[in-house]
Design an enzyme around this catalytic site. Structure first.
Site, PDB file in Angstrom:
ATOM      1  N   CYS A   1      -0.286   3.026   6.002  1.00 38.41           N
ATOM      2  CA  CYS A   1       0.122   1.766   6.618  1.00 38.41           C
ATOM      3  C   CYS A   1       0.353   0.768   5.493  1.00 38.41           C
ATOM      4  CB  CYS A   1      -0.936   1.260   7.596  1.00 38.41           C
ATOM      5  SG  CYS A   1      -2.570   0.980   6.872  1.00 38.41           S
TER       6      CYS A   1
ATOM      7  N   CYS B   1       0.808  -1.224   0.000  1.00 34.66           N
ATOM      8  CA  CYS B   1       0.000   0.000   0.000  1.00 34.66           C
ATOM      9  C   CYS B   1       0.841   1.274   0.000  1.00 34.66           C
ATOM     10  CB  CYS B   1      -0.929   0.011   1.212  1.00 34.66           C
ATOM     11  SG  CYS B   1      -1.927  -1.475   1.355  1.00 34.66           S
TER      12      CYS B   1
END
Length: 397
Positions: free
Chosen positions: A382, A92
């Site tokens: 995150c 991500c």
């Protein structure tokens, strides 16, 4: 200054984000990157011949040509065949990581102008059949594997990614009601910003085919601005009985891409580019995989420390909204000012195409910081497996 050389953003664009199986489902991640890259080159008045390197982030290599992604993007937008290309994967954080890699190339003088970006077509994630390549026995029960769904479980800790958010909810005493209220805020902030045209400067419209013929898509498809708190409260928890994570307060599975062109101070002067922002610094950190969503805390803290700045110096803060309890855990841990954090909504509203979100957040911060007349901003995400990444920018307006 945290970097060895001055590095500036000279263009930052993104596609609208498509809903899962929606208007962008027939475009590969390479296609989506091409749209964003062409828009960025045009907006920044950057000639393809001046680009020294292409770096693209991508997580799920979901098309048959995905292994060539960064290279094909460069060639498609007219960058010379002699210019190298690199596809990277920090899950991500891949969109942010493309900028980090680009900064590193500029700082060691391997490049002066770098086309960075991130992209994802989650809709095109295939089903696969394992164990059949070398033959199967009569009567074998051959299983189809959903490559998208299985990737959302961290096999090292044997946890679906959403369960790591549930762990944070328990640890930080975050209630389901708080999560739903935050999800509603994300939708409402996105709607207010979209209605006001705040996304226009970052957006690269795409022509799409619909039942009504060809149309120009220039608004995020996943957002549900009509959402009410009552509707959110009725949704069942998905991963844990009496849990906090629902389909309404988690980031949306989506398709989309972003492109950020960065250049050295020397290149800005040489090519007469208009700098939009300066890259102040960045930081990547590891954390406990079972609470991977807390990653932005050490990442933001580390980036600020390297830059000699504090959260009070930041005019805007973006924390990618993987899940509402994950965001809220970060907010509490850093004592974030909600009036300047995720001010125009986030991934709960507009979706989270894995490799594309870092580029989207960076592009948004670049333009929103200028619109507000602010000075500093930090964007973060995150990362599955237990990491966090953060990038700090300074407006040049």
């Amino acid at each position: 200054m945290a970097l060895l050389r001055g590095v500036f953003v000279v263009a930052a664009k993104r596609t609208p984000f498509g809903a899962y199986g929606g208007l962008l489902k027939d475009f590969t991640a390479t296609d989506l990157s091409e749209f964003a890259a062409k828009a960025a080159l045009s907006a920044g008045k950057v000639s393809p011949e001046t680009v020294d390197s292409v770096i693209m982030g991508n997580v799920l290599q979901s098309s048959s040509d995905a292994i060539y992604l960064a290279r094909h993007v460069g060639l498609r937008v007219g960058i010379p065949k002699e210019t190298p290309a690199l596809t990277i994967n920090r899950l991500c954080g891949s969109g942010f990581q493309s900028i980090v890699n680009g900064c590193q190339e500029i700082c060691v003088k391997e490049a002066e102008v770098v086309l960075c970006g991130g992209t994802e077509s989650m809709s095109q994630a295939p089903y696969c059949v394992r164990t059949v390549r070398f033959g199967t026995k009569l009567g074998s029960d051959i299983k189809l594997e959903d490559s998208l769904w299985v990737s959302l479980t961290d096999q090292h800790v044997q946890l679906p990614i959403a369960m790591t958010a549930e762990n944070l909810a328990v640890k930080h005493k975050i209630s389901r009601e708080e999560c739903d209220k935050y999800a509603l805020q994300s939708q409402q902030r996105w709607k207010a910003a979209n209605d006001a045209g705040y996304f226009n400067d970052e957006m690269a419209p795409i022509e799409v085919k619909t039942k009504k013929g060809k149309q120009t898509m220039q608004v995020d498809e996943h957002a549900r601005p009509q959402t009410t708190l009552e509707q959110l409260q009725k949704l069942p928890p998905v991963f844990k009985k009496d849990g906090t994570v629902t389909a309404g307060n988690a980031s949306g599975i989506a398709d989309g891409a972003g492109a950020v062109i960065i250049a050295s101070e020397d290149a800005v002067k040489k090519h007469n580019f208009t700098p939009l922002a300066r890259i102040v610094g960045y930081f990547v950190s590891g954390c406990d995989p079972s609470i991977m969503g807390i990653g932005p805390v050490p990442a933001i803290s580390g980036a600020l420390k390297k830059a000699g700045l504090s959260l009070k110096d930041m005019d805007l803060v973006e924390v990618n909204e993987a899940f509402a309890p994950q965001y809220l855990a970060v907010e509490r841990s850093l004592d974030l000012d909600i009036s300047k954090t995720n001010v125009n909504g986030g991934a709960i509203a507009l979706g989270h195409p894995l490799g594309g979100s870092g580029s989207r957040i960076t592009a948004h911060l670049v333009h929103e910081l200028r619109r507000r007349g602010g000075k500093y901003a930090v964007g973060s995400a995150c990362i599955g497996g237990g990491q966090g990444i953060a990038v700090i920018i300074q407006s040049t307006a």
